[in-house]
Design a protein around this motif. Structure first.
Motif, short mmCIF file in Angstrom:
data_model
loop_
_atom_site.label_atom_id
_atom_site.label_comp_id
_atom_site.label_asym_id
_atom_site.label_seq_id
_atom_site.Cartn_x
_atom_site.Cartn_y
_atom_site.Cartn_z
N VAL A 115 -0.51 -1.70 1.09
CA VAL A 115 -1.68 -0.91 1.44
C VAL A 115 -1.60 0.47 0.55
N GLY A 173 -4.45 3.60 3.50
CA GLY A 173 -5.50 2.91 3.77
C GLY A 173 -6.43 2.98 2.42
N TRP A 180 -7.46 -0.13 4.81
CA TRP A 180 -6.95 -1.57 4.85
C TRP A 180 -7.71 -2.72 4.47
N ASP A 181 -7.33 -3.87 4.13
CA ASP A 181 -8.10 -4.83 3.67
C ASP A 181 -8.60 -5.89 4.52
N THR A 223 -8.88 3.79 7.06
CA THR A 223 -7.89 4.59 6.49
C THR A 223 -7.30 5.41 7.71
#
Length: 137
Positions: free
Chosen positions: A65, A81, A83-84, A92
């Motif tokens: 990340v 972030g 984040w996926d 984030t």
């Protein structure tokens, strides 16, 4: 410069330089301590990607990340972030860090939108803060 002054400078300057904090004190591998949660590992590299490793029953899971650090802020700001996937997908984590020495830090996060202004950042350390110790330099 007198010979005595030159000698004093030669003796004192290296000591002063060796006492300074590294420019990027979070770089390296860290493991969480003192928590009832499973241990977490944070690996901060120069490429602005943090590897977050958490121990699961099936074995370790590693999630890369993006991260950003502002060492000039007081306390230090750590943003991780966006984040996926997972419970914070698309967000984030805005954090604060207390560097407690060259081999120890404490961090506390609040999740926010990836385009947020960081106003969700904690004002202080809560009982959710996590302490990490250095594993690898």
């Amino acid at each position: 410069m007198t010979r005595r002054a030159a000698l004093a400078t030669a003796l004192v300057l290296p000591a002063l330089l060796s006492c300074s904090e590294p420019a990027e004190p979070l770089l390296g591998e860290w493991v969480s301590v003192g928590s009832e949660r499973p241990p977490m590992i944070y690996i901060f590299d120069n490429d602005s990607i943090m590897k977050w490793v958490v121990e699961l029953e099936a074995g370790p899971d590693t999630v890369p990340v993006p991260y950003r650090v502002n060492y000039q802020a007081d306390p230090v700001h750590l943003d991780v972030g966006p984040w996926d996937d997972g419970p914070v997908a698309g967000r984030t984590l805005f954090g604060i860090v207390e560097i407690q020495g060259p081999d120890r830090f404490q961090v506390d996060f609040e999740p926010a939108d990836p385009d947020g202004d960081g106003s969700e950042r904690p004002n202080g350390f809560s009982d959710q803060a996590v302490t990490f110790v250095r594993r690898v330099n």
